[in-house]
Design an enzyme around this catalytic site. Sequence first.
Site, short mmCIF file in Angstrom:
data_model
loop_
_atom_site.label_atom_id
_atom_site.label_comp_id
_atom_site.label_asym_id
_atom_site.label_seq_id
_atom_site.Cartn_x
_atom_site.Cartn_y
_atom_site.Cartn_z
N THR A 93 -82.32 -11.37 -10.44
CA THR A 93 -82.21 -12.84 -11.25
C THR A 93 -81.58 -14.11 -11.29
O THR A 93 -80.15 -13.85 -10.80
CB THR A 93 -82.69 -13.14 -12.75
OG1 THR A 93 -82.87 -11.95 -13.06
CG2 THR A 93 -82.74 -14.26 -13.16
N LYS A 168 -89.87 -16.49 -13.08
CA LYS A 168 -88.57 -15.35 -13.91
C LYS A 168 -88.08 -16.17 -15.04
O LYS A 168 -88.13 -16.43 -16.13
CB LYS A 168 -87.63 -14.68 -12.99
CG LYS A 168 -86.93 -14.27 -13.66
CD LYS A 168 -87.25 -12.71 -14.77
CE LYS A 168 -85.96 -12.42 -15.46
NZ LYS A 168 -86.56 -11.32 -15.94
N LYS A 243 -76.95 -16.50 -19.21
CA LYS A 243 -77.36 -16.34 -17.77
C LYS A 243 -78.44 -17.33 -17.49
O LYS A 243 -78.52 -18.54 -16.94
CB LYS A 243 -76.32 -15.25 -16.64
CG LYS A 243 -77.23 -15.86 -15.02
CD LYS A 243 -77.13 -13.90 -15.05
CE LYS A 243 -78.26 -14.24 -13.80
NZ LYS A 243 -77.94 -13.04 -13.09
P1 NAD Z 1 -75.95 -4.53 -13.67
O1 NAD Z 1 -74.15 -5.24 -13.42
O2 NAD Z 1 -75.58 -3.53 -14.38
O3 NAD Z 1 -75.71 -3.91 -11.81
C1 NAD Z 1 -75.03 -4.38 -10.77
C2 NAD Z 1 -74.20 -4.03 -10.05
O4 NAD Z 1 -73.77 -4.77 -8.47
C3 NAD Z 1 -72.65 -3.10 -10.21
O5 NAD Z 1 -72.92 -1.67 -10.39
C4 NAD Z 1 -71.98 -4.08 -9.47
O6 NAD Z 1 -71.11 -3.03 -8.38
C5 NAD Z 1 -73.18 -4.01 -8.15
N1 NAD Z 1 -72.21 -5.26 -7.40
C6 NAD Z 1 -71.92 -6.17 -7.54
N2 NAD Z 1 -72.09 -6.70 -5.93
C7 NAD Z 1 -71.84 -6.44 -5.21
C8 NAD Z 1 -71.82 -6.36 -3.51
N3 NAD Z 1 -71.54 -7.17 -3.01
N4 NAD Z 1 -72.00 -5.56 -2.90
C9 NAD Z 1 -72.53 -3.54 -3.91
N5 NAD Z 1 -72.74 -3.89 -5.66
C10 NAD Z 1 -72.62 -4.68 -5.97
O7 NAD Z 1 -76.68 -6.17 -13.73
P2 NAD Z 1 -77.81 -5.46 -13.89
O8 NAD Z 1 -78.01 -5.66 -15.89
O9 NAD Z 1 -78.04 -3.93 -13.43
O10 NAD Z 1 -79.19 -6.53 -13.25
C11 NAD Z 1 -79.29 -7.07 -11.50
C12 NAD Z 1 -79.83 -7.90 -12.46
O11 NAD Z 1 -81.05 -8.14 -12.64
C13 NAD Z 1 -78.87 -9.32 -12.56
O12 NAD Z 1 -79.63 -10.51 -11.97
C14 NAD Z 1 -80.02 -9.19 -13.69
O13 NAD Z 1 -79.59 -10.64 -14.78
C15 NAD Z 1 -81.34 -8.29 -13.35
N6 NAD Z 1 -81.93 -8.19 -15.05
C16 NAD Z 1 -81.56 -8.11 -15.45
C17 NAD Z 1 -81.90 -7.10 -16.85
C18 NAD Z 1 -81.18 -6.02 -17.27
O14 NAD Z 1 -81.99 -5.70 -18.51
N7 NAD Z 1 -79.88 -5.41 -17.22
C19 NAD Z 1 -83.31 -7.31 -16.54
C20 NAD Z 1 -84.15 -7.77 -15.63
C21 NAD Z 1 -83.26 -8.60 -14.64
#
Ligand code: NAD
Length: 292
Positions: A93, A168, A243
């Site tokens: 997102t 979204k 966010k």
């Molecule tokens: P998270 O923090 O659990 O996972 C993100 C991952 O990205 C981490 O493991 C981090 O180490 C990795 N990362 C960061 N920079 C990196 C890079 N340069 N190279 C490789 N890996 C890298 O977050 P999440 O909950 O999985 O969310 C991910 C996305 O999905 C976000 O944009 C969030 O807004 C969106 N989202 C989350 C949810 C939810 O319920 N958690 C629901 C819908 C959308």
Amino acid sequence: MAYIAFIGLGNMGGPMAANLVKAGHRVSGFDLSETSLAAAALTGVDPVTTLTEAVTGAEIVITMLPKGEHVVAVWETLAGVVSAGTLQIDCSTVDVESARKVHGIAQAAGCLSLDAPVSGGTGGAAAGTLTFMAGGSAEAFAAARPFLEAMGRKIVHCGADGAGQAAKICNNMILGISMIGVSEAFALGERLGLSHQALFDVASASSGQCWSLTSYCPVPGPVPSSPANHEYKPGFAVALMLKDLLLSQEVADACGATTPLGAAAAELYRTFEMEGNGGRDFSAIIEMLRRQ
Ligand code: NAD
């Protein structure tokens, strides 16, 4: 079977990559976190230690990263590594501007690109029942669809580059506002001596019905699976809700849209986060509303 590189194996990306493995694809995974890499390896993802190694030879690259700045940095690196014709899908997102920027980067490198953020949370990611909202060309959408179907149940093509992120952000603005509305109603009901169950039974069968009430009720009892029954463990964390609300306000300012309730919701979540609640589920905001 396709060869897919999955970048960002966190709470969402980890289970999404696992579902691609289950669907029979070969998936290489890269994440900056060793813990995430190790967890993904247990689900059949091939863990690699550099971005370049992950994407070399891949037909499809999927990113699931925290913010726009991470996606831009990764897609800029990809442009020098992937072959022309590779399909790049960003499921994070992010703001609409970053989404459009990375489409431009991918297309300049001769790749197909799609922004395809998701709704459904970590439960939906694990169950393979996410909703995908996609922006990009008809060609990119058609190419991506079978892979999105391995991770989700509802796949919607919302329009051109960035339209998935626009959908979204609008959806999550509704969610933030509606959770505050439902929470205010329960807090008022408590003062009026109404039981949680009585208000739920009425509102869930009346015009107050909405997802924040019937799937994610912010008080314990009526919906046993909701985080209110589990000490407000996320679920969907306050920091992520904030966010998304801030993204809605940025883009509303940029395009001159009036969103007074979205602005109020962003302020309430900002206050709640500043009180140290960023890691709790967003439905815990009822605690602050009770106090106010
Ligand atoms: P998270 O923090 O659990 O996972 C993100 C991952 O990205 C981490 O493991 C981090 O180490 C990795 N990362 C960061 N920079 C990196 C890079 N340069 N190279 C490789 N890996 C890298 O977050 P999440 O909950 O999985 O969310 C991910 C996305 O999905 C976000 O944009 C969030 O807004 C969106 N989202 C989350 C949810 C939810 O319920 N958690 C629901 C819908 C959308």
